[in-house]
Write an enzyme that holds these catalytic residues in place. Structure first.
Site, short mmCIF file in Angstrom:
data_model
loop_
_atom_site.label_atom_id
_atom_site.label_comp_id
_atom_site.label_asym_id
_atom_site.label_seq_id
_atom_site.Cartn_x
_atom_site.Cartn_y
_atom_site.Cartn_z
N CYS A 153 -4.71 -72.47 57.72
CA CYS A 153 -4.53 -73.43 58.75
C CYS A 153 -2.82 -74.12 59.50
O CYS A 153 -2.07 -73.55 58.37
CB CYS A 153 -4.65 -75.20 57.80
SG CYS A 153 -4.52 -76.80 58.95
N CYS A 175 1.67 -78.99 55.52
CA CYS A 175 1.76 -80.15 54.11
C CYS A 175 1.90 -78.87 53.09
O CYS A 175 1.35 -77.71 53.08
CB CYS A 175 0.38 -80.38 53.83
SG CYS A 175 -0.59 -80.87 55.92
N CYS A 186 -0.36 -77.12 50.86
CA CYS A 186 -1.30 -76.83 50.22
C CYS A 186 -1.35 -75.53 50.54
O CYS A 186 -0.95 -74.81 51.13
CB CYS A 186 -1.88 -77.49 51.44
SG CYS A 186 -3.61 -76.63 51.70
N CYS A 189 -19.25 -83.14 49.39
CA CYS A 189 -17.81 -82.72 50.15
C CYS A 189 -17.63 -81.95 50.45
O CYS A 189 -17.64 -80.91 49.70
CB CYS A 189 -16.81 -83.75 49.42
SG CYS A 189 -17.58 -84.67 48.37
N CYS A 192 -20.09 -86.24 52.71
CA CYS A 192 -18.53 -86.32 52.74
C CYS A 192 -17.84 -85.14 53.44
O CYS A 192 -18.04 -84.01 53.21
CB CYS A 192 -17.94 -87.00 51.29
SG CYS A 192 -15.94 -87.05 51.68
N CYS A 238 -12.99 -92.34 52.61
CA CYS A 238 -12.06 -91.98 51.49
C CYS A 238 -11.31 -91.70 51.75
O CYS A 238 -10.55 -90.92 52.54
CB CYS A 238 -13.52 -90.76 51.44
SG CYS A 238 -12.62 -90.11 49.51
N ARG A 259 -11.31 -91.58 42.50
CA ARG A 259 -11.71 -90.48 41.82
C ARG A 259 -10.53 -89.19 41.15
O ARG A 259 -9.35 -89.91 41.84
CB ARG A 259 -12.07 -89.29 43.15
CG ARG A 259 -12.83 -88.36 42.61
CD ARG A 259 -13.33 -88.00 43.78
NE ARG A 259 -14.68 -88.38 44.72
CZ ARG A 259 -14.72 -88.55 45.64
NH1 ARG A 259 -13.36 -87.74 46.57
NH2 ARG A 259 -15.61 -89.26 46.28
N1 SAM Z 1 -7.17 -79.85 56.34
C1 SAM Z 1 -7.74 -81.14 56.60
C2 SAM Z 1 -6.84 -82.34 56.02
O1 SAM Z 1 -5.38 -81.59 55.39
O2 SAM Z 1 -6.94 -83.72 56.26
C3 SAM Z 1 -9.06 -81.68 55.05
C4 SAM Z 1 -8.43 -80.72 53.99
S1 SAM Z 1 -6.20 -80.74 52.64
C5 SAM Z 1 -7.23 -80.12 51.51
C6 SAM Z 1 -7.50 -82.48 52.29
C7 SAM Z 1 -6.61 -83.16 50.88
O3 SAM Z 1 -6.68 -82.14 50.10
C8 SAM Z 1 -5.12 -82.91 51.52
O4 SAM Z 1 -5.10 -84.51 52.05
C9 SAM Z 1 -4.92 -83.17 50.29
O5 SAM Z 1 -4.74 -84.91 49.97
C10 SAM Z 1 -5.53 -82.67 49.01
N2 SAM Z 1 -5.02 -81.36 48.25
C11 SAM Z 1 -4.93 -80.07 48.83
N3 SAM Z 1 -3.91 -79.01 48.60
C12 SAM Z 1 -3.61 -80.16 47.27
C13 SAM Z 1 -2.91 -79.67 45.76
N4 SAM Z 1 -2.61 -78.38 46.08
N5 SAM Z 1 -3.07 -80.11 44.66
C14 SAM Z 1 -3.81 -82.03 45.44
N6 SAM Z 1 -4.00 -81.88 46.39
C15 SAM Z 1 -4.35 -81.63 46.90
FE1 SF4 Z 2 -4.34 -78.24 56.32
FE2 SF4 Z 2 -4.16 -78.41 53.64
FE3 SF4 Z 2 -2.61 -79.89 55.25
FE4 SF4 Z 2 -5.00 -79.90 55.35
S1 SF4 Z 2 -3.66 -80.64 53.69
S2 SF4 Z 2 -4.25 -80.08 56.64
S3 SF4 Z 2 -5.69 -77.47 54.96
S4 SF4 Z 2 -2.31 -78.15 55.31
#
Ligand code: SAM
Ligand code: SF4
Ligand code: DTB
Length: 345
Positions: free
Chosen positions: A56, A60, A63, A100, A131, A191, A263
């Site tokens: 990606c 973030c 992530c 989801c 979802c 959500c 949740r």
């Molecule tokens: N890429 C898309 C986005 O970010 O909108 C969808 C997938 S992203 C993995 C969905 C959500 O997962 C993120 O917004 C975040 O809140 C949560 N998330 C991701 N990594 C995480 C982590 N290590 N611990 C807790 N929540 C996490």
């Molecule tokens: Fe990409 Fe992870 Fe951020 Fe979603 S949360 S946009 S998968 S880096």
């Protein structure tokens, strides 16, 4: 007092004051609000599947799927519809009512959306709620997903507007609000929640919840994630939130958004049974059920079954067994009965 119409005008001071209540007082109030709106012994079960993993472009800091961090994650392109249907069937057999699907995209390409639309149609045909979480959406894309029958779109605020810039630089808070508006306008249930345990201040947690609570209407589902620390991500090693502070966060979310499903999301693998029990008492009434989240682990099914048995909790019924509950306490018209396999009473 407790089943008043949901408010959307919470002030920072009011939310702060809730966080500062004596613990017993806070949990008592949260439980009262919870009981006025939901069956206190029923928990909605959602199962997650990563349909496109890693690589990606976003940054973030929490992530494991960002291409910017060395996390050793195996990336995988968009998977086949058949593989999704198989996983959804297994989730349903296990008692989940919502499936989801998450993709590690900044935003979906229009051609990818064609395949996601097929996934939504086929999963829905199994009798599951659908979802997806695909990143930022344009208005037309949200409309397409609505036409495919999508029930929920997950898009989190993640944290307070003030702390947000410390976590993500590649898209703004405003971008997130725009996507949420497109989703809502398309008629898809929202959500939306966030993550705690990222090194934010208590005021950031309060403000995240306040931002969710001033949305009108409130998000239908509110995932509260406790950061899952992954080696290689910038937030690996961040100071962990105390379990009591986490429970307080759940309780305040319940009070601010009385009729939303709150949740207890990522982070359960590292939580004790006692902490989870307090979260359910504080008003959490949904979990991710199944042994994986997207790329990290979630409790084993057997462990959750044992926890539910000990607490006398049951999974919310299958969707096709819906009974109209016009006079009932919760206003979503979703199932309240049924005996799903796995986590049924
Ligand atoms: N890429 C898309 C986005 O970010 O909108 C969808 C997938 S992203 C993995 C969905 C959500 O997962 C993120 O917004 C975040 O809140 C949560 N998330 C991701 N990594 C995480 C982590 N290590 N611990 C807790 N929540 C996490
Ligand atoms: Fe990409 Fe992870 Fe951020 Fe979603 S949360 S946009 S998968 S880096
Ligand atoms: C949400 O709020 N939490 C889920 C879901 N929405 C998509 C994701 C949690 C991801 C945890 C880290 C991982 O497994 O990659």
């Amino acid at each position: 007092m407790t089943n008043q119409a949901p408010r959307h005008d919470w002030t920072r001071e009011e939310v702060q004051a809730l966080f500062e209540l004596p613990f017993n007082e806070l949990l008592f109030r949260a439980q009262q609000v919870h009981r006025a709106n939901f069956d206190p012994n029923t928990v909605q079960l959602s199962t997650l599947l990563s349909i496109k993993t890693g690589a990606c472009p976003e940054d973030c800091a929490y992530c494991p799927q960002s291409t910017r961090y060395e996390t050793g994650l195996k990336k995988e392109p968009l998977i086949d519809v058949d593989a999704v249907v198989e996983a959804a069937r297994a989730a349903k057999a296990n008692g989940s009512t919502r499936f989801c699907m998450g993709a590690a995209w900044r935003s979906p390409k229009d051609r990818d959306l064609v395949q996601v639309e097929r996934m939504v149609r086929e999963v829905k045909a199994l009798g599951l709620e659908t979802c997806v979480t695909l990143g930022m959406l344009k208005a037309e894309q949200a409309k397409r997903l609505a036409d495919a029958g999508l029930d929920y779109y997950n898009h989190n605020l993640d944290t307070s507007p003030e702390f947000y810039g410390k976590i993500i630089s590649t898209r703004t808070y405003e971008d997130r609000l725009n996507t949420l508006e497109h989703v809502r306008e398309a008629g898809i249930n929202v959500c939306c929640g966030g993550i705690v345990g990222m090194g934010e201040a208590p005021a950031d947690r309060a403000e995240l919840l306040r931002q969710l609570a001033i949305m009108n209407p409130h998000p239908d589902s509110v995932p509260i994630n406790n950061l899952v620390q992954v080696e290689g991500t910038p937030l690996n090693g961040a100071e962990k939130l105390s379990p009591i502070e986490f429970v307080r966060t759940i309780a305040v979310a319940r009070i601010l958004m009385p009729a939303s499903y709150v949740r207890l999301s990522a982070g359960r693998s590292e939580m004790s049974d006692e902490t989870q029990a307090l979260c359910f008492f504080a008003g959490a009434n949904s979990i991710f059920y199944g042994e994986r989240l997207l790329t990290t682990e979630n409790p084993q099914d057997a462990k959750d079954r044992e926890l539910f048995r000990q607490l006398g909790l049951r999974g919310e019924g299958h969707v096709e067994e819906v009974q109209t509950c016009g006079s009932g306490p919760h206003e979503h018209g979703e199932a309240t009965t049924g005996q799903p396999a796995g986590l049924g009473a």
